[in-house]
Structures are given as C-alpha cells and as structure tokens.
Design a protein around this motif. Structure first.
Motif, PDB file in Angstrom:
ATOM      1  N   LEU A  21       0.866  -1.658   0.082  1.00  0.00           N
ATOM      2  CA  LEU A  21      -0.162  -0.202  -0.425  1.00  0.00           C
ATOM      3  C   LEU A  21       0.997   1.178  -0.046  1.00  0.00           C
ATOM      4  N   ALA A  22       2.032   0.801   0.903  1.00  0.00           N
ATOM      5  CA  ALA A  22       2.676   1.984   0.426  1.00  0.00           C
ATOM      6  C   ALA A  22       3.536   2.244  -0.398  1.00  0.00           C
ATOM      7  N   LEU A  23       3.944   1.506  -1.130  1.00  0.00           N
ATOM      8  CA  LEU A  23       4.245   1.633  -2.607  1.00  0.00           C
ATOM      9  C   LEU A  23       3.797   1.762  -3.830  1.00  0.00           C
ATOM     10  N   THR A  24       2.528   2.003  -3.831  1.00  0.00           N
ATOM     11  CA  THR A  24       1.449   2.717  -4.305  1.00  0.00           C
ATOM     12  C   THR A  24       0.740   3.241  -4.127  1.00  0.00           C
ATOM     13  N   LEU A  26       2.697   6.222  -3.220  1.00  0.00           N
ATOM     14  CA  LEU A  26       3.593   7.298  -3.574  1.00  0.00           C
ATOM     15  C   LEU A  26       3.457   7.744  -5.357  1.00  0.00           C
ATOM     16  N   PRO A  27       3.737   9.061  -5.653  1.00  0.00           N
ATOM     17  CA  PRO A  27       3.226   9.451  -6.655  1.00  0.00           C
ATOM     18  C   PRO A  27       4.402   9.552  -8.082  1.00  0.00           C
ATOM     19  N   LEU A  85      -7.772   1.042  -7.809  1.00  0.00           N
ATOM     20  CA  LEU A  85      -8.988   2.697  -7.793  1.00  0.00           C
ATOM     21  C   LEU A  85      -8.320   3.604  -6.907  1.00  0.00           C
ATOM     22  N   HIS A  86      -7.557   2.357  -5.602  1.00  0.00           N
ATOM     23  CA  HIS A  86      -6.922   3.664  -5.324  1.00  0.00           C
ATOM     24  C   HIS A  86      -5.598   4.317  -6.166  1.00  0.00           C
ATOM     25  N   MET A  90      -3.465   8.942  -7.223  1.00  0.00           N
ATOM     26  CA  MET A  90      -2.646   9.143  -7.204  1.00  0.00           C
ATOM     27  C   MET A  90      -2.149  10.285  -7.926  1.00  0.00           C
ATOM     28  N   PRO A  91      -0.961  11.159  -8.282  1.00  0.00           N
ATOM     29  CA  PRO A  91      -0.524  12.214  -8.905  1.00  0.00           C
ATOM     30  C   PRO A  91       0.097  11.195  -9.982  1.00  0.00           C
TER      31      PRO A  91
END
Length: 127
Positions: A21-24, A26-27, A85-86, A90-91
């Motif tokens: 989740l932390a990796l995904t 990241l912008p 979807l999350h 994320m930019p």
C-alpha cells in the motif's frame, strides 16, 4: 509479538500488505522510470506473488484446508481491485485492468508456490 508461529505468519502478511500500500501510494514522479513498460507488469506479478506465498504460509501454519485458499485468493484479488482504484487518485498513477490481471495471476502463482513449499522439506525453514 507473540511466540505463536501462526500469529507471526499473519503479522508478516499484514506487514507486506502495508508495504504494498505504501508503494502504491507514491506519486508517479517518485517512482523510477522503467526502461520497458513490461517491467511494471512484472512488478505487479511479483508483489502479489509474494503476498500469495505469505498467505499460503500463514494459512498452512494456521491449519486451513486447501479449499479455503480459494477464498483467500478472492480476498487478495479484491484487494488488488481496491489498490488499482486507489491509484486513480495518486498523481501520475493510473488504474489499469492489465495491472489487476497481473496482481491476480501473481497472487494465484504465489499461493500455489507457497502451498508447494509448505508441503515440502523447505517448510522446516519457513515455520
């Protein structure tokens, strides 16, 4: 953390899921530019493959019947959908059905490989 191997195994699953989740989260600008777009698909497969193997290990240590791993796979791939979807929010990231397909395939491969490993002599090192 408790000395209970099952509990420790599930904590490792949770830690890996938080890492993913932390990796995904990241912008896109914070991620390295891959020389070949295909490597992104390999990364999806690999991340979810590890998650699948960790779930197989924890499930085996918890005494789950193998048929319950199908339900675990469905939960993991539902998480993959939510993760994709999350990424829409994320930019510089995108939501991709092909990424999700690689997540689902990687999770299935990880569950299969993890189950095989837990049924082999390798499991002595994985407890």
């Amino acid at each position: 953390m408790s000395g209970d191997p099952q509990r420790r195994a599930w904590w490792v699953v949770a830690a890996w899921a938080v890492f993913q989740l932390a990796l995904t989260s990241l912008p896109g600008a914070a991620l390295p530019q891959l020389p070949v777009a295909f490597l992104d698909k390999v990364a999806h497969f690999g991340l979810y493959g590890v998650l699948g193997a960790l779930v197989a290990r924890a499930a085996t240590l918890s005494g789950w019947p193998r048929r319950r791993l199908v339900a675990a796979w469905l939960v993991v791939i539902a998480g993959g959908v939510l993760d994709e979807l999350h990424q829409r929010f994320m930019p510089g990231r995108e939501c991709s059905a092909l990424d999700w397909l690689m997540d689902a395939t990687g999770a299935a491969a990880g569950l299969w490989l993890g189950t095989l490993m837990m049924r082999s002599r390798v499991s002595l090192w994985l407890r």
